[in-house]
Design a protein around this motif. Sequence first.
Motif, short mmCIF file in Angstrom:
data_model
loop_
_atom_site.label_atom_id
_atom_site.label_comp_id
_atom_site.label_asym_id
_atom_site.label_seq_id
_atom_site.Cartn_x
_atom_site.Cartn_y
_atom_site.Cartn_z
N ASN B 90 54.89 42.12 30.46
CA ASN B 90 54.98 43.34 29.48
C ASN B 90 54.14 43.30 28.52
O ASN B 90 54.48 43.97 27.40
CB ASN B 90 56.54 43.31 29.19
N TYR B 91 52.98 42.77 28.50
CA TYR B 91 51.74 42.73 27.59
C TYR B 91 51.98 42.12 26.22
O TYR B 91 51.47 41.35 25.57
CB TYR B 91 51.41 44.22 26.93
N LEU B 93 51.96 43.02 23.10
CA LEU B 93 51.04 43.23 21.99
C LEU B 93 51.70 43.39 20.71
O LEU B 93 52.97 43.91 20.61
CB LEU B 93 50.33 44.57 22.26
N PRO B 95 52.45 45.15 17.84
CA PRO B 95 52.42 46.74 17.70
C PRO B 95 51.82 47.12 16.06
O PRO B 95 51.41 48.21 16.08
CB PRO B 95 53.93 47.11 17.63
N LYS B 136 42.67 51.85 17.31
CA LYS B 136 43.97 52.03 17.46
C LYS B 136 44.98 51.21 17.52
O LYS B 136 44.61 49.91 18.03
CB LYS B 136 43.93 53.00 18.81
N SER B 142 47.05 54.39 26.35
CA SER B 142 47.82 54.61 27.56
C SER B 142 48.15 53.11 28.15
O SER B 142 47.68 52.21 27.65
CB SER B 142 46.65 54.97 28.43
N GLY B 143 49.05 53.19 29.11
CA GLY B 143 49.45 52.05 29.70
C GLY B 143 48.65 50.92 30.29
O GLY B 143 48.35 49.78 29.74
N GLY B 144 47.31 51.46 30.91
CA GLY B 144 46.42 50.80 31.59
C GLY B 144 45.32 50.17 30.13
O GLY B 144 44.79 48.83 30.34
N GLN B 145 45.22 51.00 29.17
CA GLN B 145 44.52 50.30 27.94
C GLN B 145 45.16 49.19 27.31
O GLN B 145 44.57 48.30 27.00
CB GLN B 145 44.43 51.57 27.06
N GLN B 146 46.56 49.31 27.22
CA GLN B 146 47.22 48.35 26.90
C GLN B 146 47.21 47.11 27.32
O GLN B 146 47.04 46.04 26.97
CB GLN B 146 49.04 48.50 26.59
N ARG B 148 44.80 46.30 29.31
CA ARG B 148 43.33 45.52 29.22
C ARG B 148 43.26 44.87 27.69
O ARG B 148 42.65 43.85 27.38
CB ARG B 148 42.47 46.83 29.17
N SER B 169 47.94 45.25 37.02
CA SER B 169 48.88 46.13 37.68
C SER B 169 48.79 47.53 37.42
O SER B 169 48.94 48.60 38.09
CB SER B 169 50.41 45.64 37.53
N ASN B 170 48.35 47.90 35.86
CA ASN B 170 48.30 49.14 35.71
C ASN B 170 46.88 49.85 35.79
O ASN B 170 46.65 50.83 34.81
CB ASN B 170 49.11 49.43 34.24
N LEU B 171 45.93 49.33 36.40
CA LEU B 171 44.87 49.83 36.30
C LEU B 171 44.49 50.64 37.57
O LEU B 171 44.84 50.30 38.67
CB LEU B 171 43.74 48.63 36.00
N ASP B 172 43.52 51.44 37.45
CA ASP B 172 43.06 52.18 38.63
C ASP B 172 41.96 51.44 39.44
O ASP B 172 41.47 50.53 39.04
CB ASP B 172 42.26 53.49 38.42
N SER C 45 41.97 54.88 34.14
CA SER C 45 42.81 54.67 33.01
C SER C 45 42.43 55.24 31.78
O SER C 45 41.35 55.26 31.46
CB SER C 45 42.62 53.08 32.68
N HIS C 199 47.64 54.57 40.43
CA HIS C 199 46.19 54.03 40.56
C HIS C 199 45.86 53.63 41.81
O HIS C 199 44.73 53.15 41.91
CB HIS C 199 45.97 53.16 39.47
#
Lengths: 361, 356, 356, 294, 276
Positions: B90-91, B93, B95, B136, B142-146, B148, B169-172, C45, C199
Amino acid sequence: EPVVINVIDVAGDLQVSQPALEKFQAEHPELVSKFVFTQATAPELAGKLKAQQEAGRVDIDFVLTGNDALAAGMEQGLWLKILPEYADKFPDLKQLYIPGAYLMQEMARGQAFVIDWYPSGPLLEYAPDRVKDVPDTPEALLAYCKANPGKFMYARPANSGPGRTFVMGLPYLLGDKDPKDPVNGWDKTWAYLKELDTCIEYYTSGTTASMKELANGTRDIIATTTGWDINPRYLGIVPEEYKVGTFKNFTWVGDANYMAIPKGIPEAKLKVVLEMMAFLLKPAQQAYMFDHGYMYPGPAIKGITLDMAPKDSQETIQKFGRPEYAALIADYPTEAPLDAKELVAMFDKWDREVGSAKMQK
Amino acid sequence: MAIASAGFRELRLDAMSRNFGAHNALKAISLTVQRGEFIALLGPSGCGKSTALNCLAGLLSLSDGAIWLDEKRIDTLKPEERGFGMVFQNYALFPHMNVRRNVGFGLQMGGVPRAEIERRVDEALNVVRLTSQEAKLPGQLSGGQQQRVAIARAIAVEPPLVLMDEPLSNLDAKLRLEMRAEIRRIHRLLGSATIYVTHDQDEALSLADRIVVLRDGEVRQVGTPQDLYRRPLHADVAEFMGFRNALPGRLVRREGDEVEVDCGFAGPIRGQAVDVEGERVVVAIRPADLVPLADGPIGAEVTGLEYRGEAYFGTASGPGGVELYFRTDTPLDVGASVRLGAPAERTLVYAAGGVG
Amino acid sequence: MAIASAGFRELRLDAMSRNFGAHNALKAISLTVQRGEFIALLGPSGCGKSTALNCLAGLLSLSDGAIWLDEKRIDTLKPEERGFGMVFQNYALFPHMNVRRNVGFGLQMGGVPRAEIERRVDEALNVVRLTSQEAKLPGQLSGGQQQRVAIARAIAVEPPLVLMDEPLSNLDAKLRLEMRAEIRRIHRLLGSATIYVTHDQDEALSLADRIVVLRDGEVRQVGTPQDLYRRPLHADVAEFMGFRNALPGRLVRREGDEVEVDCGFAGPIRGQAVDVEGERVVVAIRPADLVPLADGPIGAEVTGLEYRGEAYFGTASGPGGVELYFRTDTPLDVGASVRLGAPAERTLVYAAGGVG
Amino acid sequence: MSASSRPRQRTLADRGIDGVTLLVLPAALFVVLLFVYPFVYGLLLSFAPKEGGWLGNYAKFFSDPYMYGTIWLTLRLALPVTLLNIALSVPVAMQVRHMRRQRLLTTILVLPITLGTVLVAEGLLNYLGPQGWLNRLLILFGLIDRPIRLVHNYWGVFISLVITGFPFTFLLTLSMISGIDPALEQAAATLGARARQRFFNIVLPLIVPGLAVTFCLAFVDAFSVFPSAVMLGAPAGETRVISFAAAQAAFEQYDYSYASAIAMIMAVVQFGFVGLVLTARGLFYNGPAGGGKG
Amino acid sequence: MESALERLWRTLVWAFVIFFVVNVLAMISTVVVNSFGTRWLNSWLPAAFTVRWYASAWREFQLGDVLLVTFQIAGAVVLLSALIGVPAAYALARRDFPGKPLVIVLFLLPLLVPPITFGIPLATVLYKVGLAGTMWGVIVANLVPTVPFTVILMIPFIEQIDPKVEAAARVFGAGTGRLFVHVLVPLLVPGILAATLLALVRTVSMFELTFLTAGPSSQTLVVALYYSVFAAGVRAGQSIDAMAVIYMLSTLVWLVVALRFVNPTQIVARVKKSAA
Ligand SMILES: Nc1ncnc2c1ncn2[C@@H]1O[C@H](COP(=O)(O)OP(=O)(O)OP(=O)(O)O)[C@@H](O)[C@H]1O
Ligand SMILES: Nc1ncnc2c1ncn2[C@@H]1O[C@H](COP(=O)(O)OP(=O)(O)OP(=O)(O)O)[C@@H](O)[C@H]1O
Ligand SMILES: [Mg+2]
Ligand SMILES: [Mg+2]
């Protein structure tokens, strides 16, 4: 028909006068259906009355007050003028009151009646086991204090009856120019107090705290008054055997509580309250004012003796009272305390010049 | 503070267990990982993969067992003393830090000089293609950016052991392939050990040196990607590895590993015995291997068809209502009859009762 | 409060735009969705997929444009008045409610009677295989379990329009297939419209009636899965759809759509012109279509190989260092020379400058 | 809904005014209705002194060191106490949140807010007094030979403010810290951050907005300290706080105009600090304290 | 080495906690002991014990009625300030609108300006509309500082909550009202607990405004308490202490009940803690 009377007490006077009030209800059920007693501290009362009167809704019918709140109310025009408007309901006051009490009645300028009175002080209370020779002049007190630093104490005058009585009694003892003008007429008193300050550890804010320090041995001598001498020993705050000393040739500085009526109470209630005031000034009721020595002696009118008081009152005074008081009251002159304005000026000056000195050290 | 994992040779899980109340999320997992190895952890959702990683990283205490790094027992060490890098599922990160500070955090903690931090953060951001987003906050991504950022944060510290919990999992698809290549590149470059949780078999097959399949908190099989792809040892692993067709039947003939099974179809099904005991068996076939054949042994009726790019994948209903998944290059109508068959060498046969 | 979407026929996005400060996350998206349609939203993404869903759901206000449901303009309605169901990319479960209450939340809000809520929650939990976890709080679930709660919560309300943001990203392959089938089944059952961000191309291809490809906040192509898979209209869409080989070249011959391109290899490459203008073109080939051929036009050297189950996928370096991705059924050695070729009908040719 | 009504609605929403914004109305209306008039009345009153021009009260205040000195005396109490309380609350809350059975301890730590100034004053006078348990104990153990004085001075008030103020800041800090997703600290730990670093890099920045508000409320409470300054301090001397000066003006001298002026000065001084802190707060991150999905 | 430092630090923190708790409890004990003592001079414990101070305080101030009124007023103030304050805090935490700083100043003022200035005019207003003199007058007057207090206090707590969770609730059909009931309030429980407890304490101790607006039958405990401390006349320390103990109990009950049923830590921390 009978009305409900809201009584507010800002002087701690119900302690003494509540039985007398209740007696009025018992004897005049057709006038009073119920008393609602409220206690409050004095300073805020004026504000509350002012708010009520400005809104035209006064729900306080009868006020028991000390000098301070009475004066504040007078200055702001909160009290109903009773005399001479309703003079016919009351006897001649000068005849009625003890002279000392009458002095104070005059300070009320017809807007209140003295309900009880006592000559108060200044007195010194001490622990006989620790103090063999109690000082009997201001100079002796100063000498004692210097010899025993920290052993003498009086409470901050603004927070304490005995404290202010002690200070107000000094100009008479020291022979100051004008005992009624603390700002310009008390040169000797102020000099004395400052000198005394050098051997006082601190000033409690409240008499109770200073009583406690005397009782637990931290202090040996403190300032007191007749009431604060008898009642605490009755209550067990201070050991029974503690003694009281007086200054040679001192002048009593009296104190009294008043009953007053706020402006704006309904006509129906006003009638009852006036009736009640007259009732309270009768000897039978005045005899209640002995209480447990709370304001010893207490009655404001002439001719009241202890044997007229309730039984337990008599017993207490016999046990804890001091026989020498009667003579002291009779022999020494009595003066009224400072009027409100001067009193405040005295507090202010004391705070600035005596109280705050503790900080610089 | 010494980092326990610096320069280690071998990581050993010794009957590692973890309970949540009465629930045993990990049941005595044992495994040895060599430095430089890339291990993929596979298993159904809820089987304990993340729990295993959390235990390894020191975020959960073990209920039993031990973890060893060479001769040093580390399961009592605090997470910060282990020095593992981790990508959280769940990242997690920070905040309040922008992307750049998130990525640089580990380096900053490690006391790396400022200039070096800048350089390595730039590099990591470049790897995950986020250079333009560096200012940022995570909440603005976005989800995928997070996701990454989470990857970049873990690789920036170049840890000797990296734990990744479904990092892609959340990348294209396109980015996933690129990231996969980067992850492999970095793994090689650092010579680190990587334990990689994924639900994407492609990823596991292409990245891993060894794959560990978990189920219900237990290790079911450990092996090379080929092993697992071609010869899962248990029926449940097979089903998990994509052998969607699980046909119960009766063993009728056996010659070495070559067997014939009667599943109640027109003809017997021929396959390879993997784990056979007794007569009652299950036949496992991948949908991609089950195709329409003129002489296929299985007669069925098409019940659905979906487009999947290269081909169509369909479902069909066989005798007795058994559901079949198959592939076809040409579209078929729903309701049409079809005969299906699969090459015997890709048809695996297991003892019955194991598939669940 | 009337639910805007109840019984709608058509959802229309009219130049829907959304900016974050100076960044235009959505640039005038226009699209019409019929009731009963299944739309997949694809894109790299950070291209704006989640933003689009959030705008639709009413969680973000539009910077410009409008959203219409039949004749009713809804972009000024509050989210709770729209009556859409949504699976959030980050789940957004209610942390203080157990699984059961999370799933039942929408029904409870809708004033559904108690018994009916219980029934539908049971059903939804069953669909996502979480019946046994119903008493847990979200914080006690695994990542995949949380995701499934999010799905169950959205489908339990049986909304006329469902928005799903990568709902299966954290599930294993087997479960993902099952969930996919369930999602399709429910979509059919309810006759609802579904907008589905993913994706995973497989998912998009197999589920969607139409696919919308976004890029940088713009719609690049809308079409059926076949259209998109076989004939992406732009080079960038092609690359995104898996045409990983993008070989720049020069058009040397053209006959209708049949073209020949010189990419600097031994021979010309034959392909289909999709979007060709001028001479400079790009040839796009899927890795799966580029295979070793004895007479293949592209000579290259193998630089890497990875196992991917059915086959091996490799990388190779062509003349001038151009990188090639290819498939092979037999393993090749790194460093070996190989000749690669792809069928002309699967080789697409675009004007140059579009890929990026 | 017609298309023409849309642009206006949207601009309102874009400016942040929508249904949610309106929730501020009941509270705002309440304050406007019941507070603003009395406040303005008091403000105007402060400009109508008993003697002197319209600024007479203020001139009087600022020309008398005994009066304007109270600002300093008050700050000297309120600022250190508030900062100390926060500085103590944060580490204690950091420890308590890890405890399994934290309710009992939390209850005990928060308990002093229920005591009231009077009980604290009475208690401290007894407990710390010359014959109090503390002094007796210290003497019994031979640590001191005569009672030390802890009341009727600056420290008496200081201690009472810690006793009543600490639970306040602690309760707020504890609830605020527990709102931070533990995963963040875990992530920091895997990145090599030690407990101290995790605190300074993760926890602290995330509670700074909360601490700012806590500071403001605690500071305001401490700044308006009154009864305990009288009972436990030296109200004529080193603990002559500004609200005491105001009370004197109002209740001894019955000069409400002057009292109002002092109260306004008090408000302005407090506002100076509170405004500063709240503005600085805006410079920090203040948003959700979670780390991604879930 | 590091962990030695950490251990030292932890020991220090716990040492402080113990020091604090022990001293506070000792301090409270002196008051309680004294309030039951006959006479306590120069010794470790009073000479004898009695309940007469309580009995006389109870009679003197008609404490039965006063306590009831105090409870009712405090309960109403707490409830109302939460009802009015929390939504306002939510709006301030979540929206940026023109004039927001002004609104914040509006909410700060009642906290900064002492009741000395506005108490009397406020009481006048309340007497004019007929509220003062009744319980409602006291309640409304007490709300003047507690509502802004709640608003300001709740802002950081609301900011901590992930807006995505709110968004989910809205999408699933919860309007603002139900969003509060089902999602925000449960998540804000620790903050609301803190805010209401503190508002409660302030209400129970708000002498000035209560006194100015109370009628003869709506006085609260604090008025009696202040009277016993500050009024002229002889009063035994024990009887003051008895009043103070009664006062403490009247708020302590709320605290204990509240903490019995409500956890002061937030849900995230609790779930994760149970895992560790
Ligand atoms: N609050 C915000 N502030 C600034 N930029 C934002 C914000 N939210 C999103 N963005 C940017 O808008 C773009 C689109 O974001 P969006 O979440 O819609 O992407 P997405 O298509 O869902 O990507 P993914 O597949 O990674 O989830 C991204 O570049 C993102 O950084
Ligand atoms: N704090 C907790 N309390 C109770 N049960 C828990 C807790 N955390 C995890 N579990 C349970 O432990 C099991 C394993 O969880 P884990 O997160 O390891 O699964 P996973 O393999 O990572 O699954 P996924 O692929 O879905 O992420 C799950 O069934 C989960 O419900
Ligand atoms: Mg997981
Ligand atoms: Mg997204």
